[in-house]
Design a protein around this motif. Structure first.
Motif, PDB file in Angstrom:
ATOM      1  N   GLY A 135       0.796  -1.221   0.000  1.00  0.00           N
ATOM      2  CA  GLY A 135       0.000   0.000   0.000  1.00  0.00           C
ATOM      3  C   GLY A 135       0.826   1.267   0.000  1.00  0.00           C
ATOM      4  N   ASN A 136       2.068   1.177  -0.476  1.00  0.00           N
ATOM      5  CA  ASN A 136       2.946   2.341  -0.429  1.00  0.00           C
ATOM      6  C   ASN A 136       2.447   3.519  -1.266  1.00  0.00           C
ATOM      7  OD1 ASN A 136       4.446   0.601   1.085  1.00  0.00           O
ATOM      8  ND2 ASN A 136       6.157   0.445  -0.315  1.00  0.00           N
ATOM      9  N   PHE A 137       1.609   3.254  -2.263  1.00  0.00           N
ATOM     10  CA  PHE A 137       1.072   4.334  -3.094  1.00  0.00           C
ATOM     11  C   PHE A 137      -0.372   4.660  -2.732  1.00  0.00           C
ATOM     12  CE2 PHE A 137       4.285   2.231  -5.867  1.00  0.00           C
ATOM     13  CZ  PHE A 137       5.230   3.251  -5.806  1.00  0.00           C
ATOM     14  N   ASP A 138      -0.839   4.115  -1.613  1.00  0.00           N
ATOM     15  CA  ASP A 138      -2.230   4.295  -1.200  1.00  0.00           C
ATOM     16  C   ASP A 138      -2.343   5.070   0.107  1.00  0.00           C
ATOM     17  OD1 ASP A 138      -3.596   2.577  -3.273  1.00  0.00           O
ATOM     18  OD2 ASP A 138      -2.193   1.133  -2.419  1.00  0.00           O
ATOM     19  N   MET A 139      -1.342   5.875   0.407  1.00  0.00           N
ATOM     20  CA  MET A 139      -1.318   6.565   1.690  1.00  0.00           C
ATOM     21  C   MET A 139      -2.453   7.568   1.848  1.00  0.00           C
ATOM     22  SD  MET A 139       0.821   5.144   3.492  1.00  0.00           S
ATOM     23  CE  MET A 139       1.903   3.800   3.069  1.00  0.00           C
ATOM     24  N   THR A 140      -2.986   8.102   0.751  1.00  0.00           N
ATOM     25  CA  THR A 140      -4.126   9.022   0.889  1.00  0.00           C
ATOM     26  C   THR A 140      -5.346   8.276   1.421  1.00  0.00           C
ATOM     27  OG1 THR A 140      -4.691   8.736  -1.449  1.00  0.00           O
ATOM     28  CG2 THR A 140      -3.371  10.662  -0.885  1.00  0.00           C
ATOM     29  N   ALA A 141      -5.523   7.023   1.011  1.00  0.00           N
ATOM     30  CA  ALA A 141      -6.638   6.223   1.535  1.00  0.00           C
ATOM     31  C   ALA A 141      -6.421   5.927   3.019  1.00  0.00           C
ATOM     32  CB  ALA A 141      -6.781   4.926   0.743  1.00  0.00           C
ATOM     33  N   TYR A 142      -5.194   5.590   3.391  1.00  0.00           N
ATOM     34  CA  TYR A 142      -4.891   5.358   4.807  1.00  0.00           C
ATOM     35  C   TYR A 142      -5.054   6.649   5.611  1.00  0.00           C
ATOM     36  CZ  TYR A 142      -3.364   0.527   4.350  1.00  0.00           C
ATOM     37  OH  TYR A 142      -3.346  -0.832   4.153  1.00  0.00           O
TER      38      TYR A 142
END
Length: 171
Positions: A135-142
């Protein structure tokens, strides 16, 4: 044939419930309707999940192979809300040190649920899940999850019926 001691589970978002609420039929693989028709579970090729859906898995259909396995009862499907899958991903990150992609967090949630059933029943099982990505490119979702901005949304049955009603009819 199906092994009675093997349980295959497809986990998906409640806001895009292809396997759990879709129709098993022929549909286009793209919004424009240019691909050949594919037999799959589908919500209709013009289905678009709501913008509040942060947890990946936005496609209107499902893999024809996975769809056939669910249709034939070889595997089953479950749907989860996005806050519970991000909670599971957080647990996984804290225990295993891996931040998974939102898509993978659905499988993590399912694996945790299955482990908790075993904890209750005392049954000894081997539980495997597919970690399809980090999820390294999904930090906005996190970030949305940690900020309390994720909304649990279950796609309404009436809108699913409307989308399914627009699937091409094959005679």
């Amino acid at each position: 044939g199906k092994h009675k001691d093997t349980d295959l589970i497809g986990a998906e978002p409640a806001s895009c419930p292809t396997l759990t609420k879709g129709l098993y039929t022929y549909d286009f693989g793209d919004v424009a309707g240019l691909t050949p028709l594919l037999k799959m579970f589908t919500l209709g090729h013009d289905f678009v999940p709501p913008s509040i859906h942060a947890g990946g898995l936005r496609y209107h259909g499902d893999s024809p192979i996975v769809s056939r396995l669910v249709h034939d009862g070889v595997m089953r499907a479950v749907a989860y809300h996005q806050s519970e899958v991000f909670e599971a991903a957080q647990t996984f990150a804290r225990t295993e040190g891996i931040i998974v992609a939102p898509e993978t967090s659905h499988a993590v949630k399912s694996a945790i649920d299955e482990a908790l059933v075993c904890k209750k029943t005392g049954e000894d099982k081997t539980i495997l899940f597919n970690c399809s990505g980090h999820g390294n490119f999904d930090m906005t979702a996190y970030d949305a999850f940690y900020s309390g901005e994720l909304v649990d949304y279950e796609y309404p049955d009436e809108l699913i019926k409307q989308a399914i009603g627009r699937i091409p009819k094959i005679s």
